[in-house]
Design a protein around this motif. Structure first.
Motif, mmCIF file in Angstrom:
data_model
loop_
_atom_site.group_PDB
_atom_site.id
_atom_site.type_symbol
_atom_site.label_atom_id
_atom_site.label_comp_id
_atom_site.label_asym_id
_atom_site.label_seq_id
_atom_site.Cartn_x
_atom_site.Cartn_y
_atom_site.Cartn_z
ATOM 1 N N ASP A 1 0.754 -1.246 -0.070
ATOM 2 C CA ASP A 1 0.124 -0.060 0.310
ATOM 3 C C ASP A 1 0.861 1.221 -0.080
ATOM 4 O O ASP A 1 2.043 1.057 0.733
ATOM 5 C CB ASP A 1 -0.890 -0.020 1.430
ATOM 6 N N GLY A 2 0.419 2.393 -0.605
ATOM 7 C CA GLY A 2 1.246 3.607 -0.906
ATOM 8 C C GLY A 2 1.006 4.582 0.254
ATOM 9 O O GLY A 2 1.829 5.536 0.293
ATOM 10 N N ASN A 3 0.083 4.279 1.116
ATOM 11 C CA ASN A 3 -0.066 5.290 2.239
ATOM 12 C C ASN A 3 0.602 5.248 3.488
ATOM 13 O O ASN A 3 1.832 4.950 3.460
ATOM 14 C CB ASN A 3 -1.663 5.033 2.404
ATOM 15 N N LEU A 4 -0.139 5.448 4.577
ATOM 16 C CA LEU A 4 0.716 5.320 5.919
ATOM 17 C C LEU A 4 0.379 4.184 6.702
ATOM 18 O O LEU A 4 1.401 3.503 6.831
ATOM 19 C CB LEU A 4 0.197 6.682 6.667
ATOM 20 N N ILE A 5 -0.925 3.893 6.918
ATOM 21 C CA ILE A 5 -1.376 2.974 7.711
ATOM 22 C C ILE A 5 -2.709 2.459 7.022
ATOM 23 O O ILE A 5 -3.503 3.190 6.598
ATOM 24 C CB ILE A 5 -1.913 3.284 9.226
ATOM 25 N N PHE B 1 10.969 0.291 9.562
ATOM 26 C CA PHE B 1 9.725 -0.572 9.466
ATOM 27 C C PHE B 1 9.312 -0.826 8.136
ATOM 28 O O PHE B 1 9.805 -0.233 7.289
ATOM 29 C CB PHE B 1 8.678 0.390 9.890
ATOM 30 N N LYS B 2 8.625 -1.888 8.049
ATOM 31 C CA LYS B 2 8.556 -2.611 6.748
ATOM 32 C C LYS B 2 7.256 -2.023 6.121
ATOM 33 O O LYS B 2 6.129 -1.946 6.833
ATOM 34 C CB LYS B 2 8.235 -3.912 6.571
ATOM 35 N N SER B 3 6.822 -1.769 4.797
ATOM 36 C CA SER B 3 5.513 -1.748 4.165
ATOM 37 C C SER B 3 5.470 -3.132 3.555
ATOM 38 O O SER B 3 6.240 -3.767 2.685
ATOM 39 C CB SER B 3 5.764 -0.796 2.948
ATOM 40 N N ALA B 4 4.396 -3.791 4.086
ATOM 41 C CA ALA B 4 4.170 -5.308 3.949
ATOM 42 C C ALA B 4 3.554 -5.570 2.458
ATOM 43 O O ALA B 4 2.691 -4.946 1.922
ATOM 44 C CB ALA B 4 3.006 -5.776 4.871
ATOM 45 N N THR B 5 4.370 -6.516 1.655
ATOM 46 C CA THR B 5 3.961 -7.244 0.788
ATOM 47 C C THR B 5 2.587 -8.039 0.764
ATOM 48 O O THR B 5 2.743 -9.048 1.754
ATOM 49 C CB THR B 5 4.894 -7.828 0.093
ATOM 50 N N HIS B 6 1.387 -7.793 0.426
ATOM 51 C CA HIS B 6 0.388 -8.781 0.809
ATOM 52 C C HIS B 6 -0.480 -9.119 -0.440
ATOM 53 O O HIS B 6 -0.179 -8.234 -1.557
ATOM 54 C CB HIS B 6 -0.704 -8.178 1.770
ATOM 55 N N ARG B 7 -1.282 -9.737 -0.443
ATOM 56 C CA ARG B 7 -2.224 -9.997 -1.641
ATOM 57 C C ARG B 7 -3.569 -10.713 -0.761
ATOM 58 O O ARG B 7 -3.631 -10.899 0.112
ATOM 59 C CB ARG B 7 -1.784 -11.130 -2.690
ATOM 60 N N VAL B 8 -4.480 -11.083 -1.868
ATOM 61 C CA VAL B 8 -5.789 -11.742 -1.433
ATOM 62 C C VAL B 8 -6.101 -12.763 -2.487
ATOM 63 O O VAL B 8 -6.002 -12.574 -3.713
ATOM 64 C CB VAL B 8 -6.983 -10.517 -1.450
ATOM 65 N N VAL B 9 -6.382 -14.172 -1.798
ATOM 66 C CA VAL B 9 -6.688 -15.294 -2.716
ATOM 67 C C VAL B 9 -8.187 -15.351 -2.569
ATOM 68 O O VAL B 9 -8.744 -15.490 -1.422
ATOM 69 C CB VAL B 9 -5.595 -16.330 -2.153
#
Length: 340
Positions: free
Chosen positions: A211-215, A260-268
């Motif tokens: 995600d490109g935002n903050l939280i 702190f990491k920006s998490a890589t995520h997906r939806v299956v």
């Protein structure tokens, strides 16, 4: 099989009066570790009422069960500057979902549905006719019509403000630094989503991304599908009643110079049924300049890992990923675009 589990943090110490600093410190330590290791964690006792969560999810399901013609009644016009209201991914998109997007309740760009009746907000004053009868679209309604979408939005803002303060402390920043840096809530937005059932040949709901935002806050129903990547392993974010998922986004990763990491995520997508969720994006104002803070670079003798940029410019590049899909995954603009 995944060998890790997403941490869950109890936020109740931040909602109770009195001196509970030891419990707050424990929460902050858990969150700091999760932000460093995953960029993702779950929260309970977060301040969003469970009955509101249940109502919101049921009304979302009711809305998405309407036919496309009814749903498109709350789509924004083609010349609208912002894509508020109902949208559906085009057939050529690898993402298979439809969604309703809402900006802050006072935004003039919102296009909210009138059905189900309790889904959108009309103030009591607005509903009350001069003859004293309460109506909406010709129907008699109660002046206490539940303001589900707006209530969800407001609670999510409050929860994000608490998380922002916690993350501020976890990073060792001056008190209220992130609050003052990110003091414009007009760019926040919320989506309620429905994912189509998986087919025999594919199950992608949302392609892997950051995600490109903050939280970001995610409310899932009781169906798995959200996954976060850690060390090349996809870890399911297991839904649980009353639990919200939280992921840090690119702006935090840049400001902290990758502390702190920006998490890589997906939806299956699951087979045989739809999947519903709410997602809230706690955003920066578009003219905000984003670069590694001196606390994590020059002040400690560490080279910045990113060049600075205006937030709106990065968002424009990310939007182009959707409007003009790149021919290869390598051409997708991500935060690495600004890496030094």
């Amino acid at each position: 099989m995944p060998t890790s589990a997403i941490p869950t943090v109890d936020l109740s110490p931040f909602f109770t009066a009195g001196d509970d600093e030891s419990c707050r410190k424990k929460c902050k330590d858990l969150i700091a570790e999760a932000c460093s290791d995953y960029g993702f964690f779950q929260i309970v006792n977060h301040g969003v009422p469970l009955d509101l969560i249940n109502q919101a999810m049921e009304l979302s399901k009711t809305f998405f069960n309407y036919n496309d013609e009814v749903k498109r009644e709350c789509s924004s016009s083609p010349d609208s500057p912002l894509p508020a209201g109902y949208n559906k991914q085009p057939d050529h998109s690898p993402d298979k979902n439809e969604y309703l997007l809402m900006f802050p309740p006072e935004s003039p760009f919102n296009v909210l549905p009138t059905n189900p009746p309790d889904f959108r907000h009309r103030s009591s004053k607005e509903l009350l006719r001069s003859d004293g009868e309460n109506t909406e679209n010709g129907r008699s309604v109660s002046p206490t019509t539940t303001k589900i979408l707006e209530e969800m939005f407001k609670y999510f803002v409050t929860t994000c403000e608490i998380l922002e303060a916690i993350i501020n402390d976890c990073l060792g920043l001056p008190p209220n630094f992130l609050k003052e840096y990110n003091n414009d809530r007009s760019w926040d937005f919320m989506v309620t989503m429905r994912y189509l059932p998986a087919t025999e040949s594919e199950n992608n709901g949302i392609t892997e991304h950051e995600d490109g935002n903050l939280i970001t806050i995610v409310l899932q129903e009781d169906i798995e599908g959200l996954e976060v990547c850690k060390d090349g392993e996809w870890i399911p974010v297991i839904p649980s009643k009353g639990t919200l998922a939280v992921n840090l986004s690119d702006a935090i990763q840049v400001l902290s110079n990758k502390k702190f990491k920006s998490a890589t995520h997906r939806v299956v997508r699951p087979k045989g049924r739809h999947r519903h969720s709410y997602v809230f994006f706690y955003n920066l104002q578009g003219d905000k300049w984003v670069e590694p803070l001196p606390n994590f670079s020059s002040a400690i003798g560490v080279k910045p890992k990113y060049r600075g940029f205006y937030y709106k410019d990065y968002q424009a590049l990310r939007m182009r990923n959707k409007t003009h899909p790149p021919s290869t995954p390598e051409e997708i603009i991500r935060i690495a675009h600004y890496e030094i």
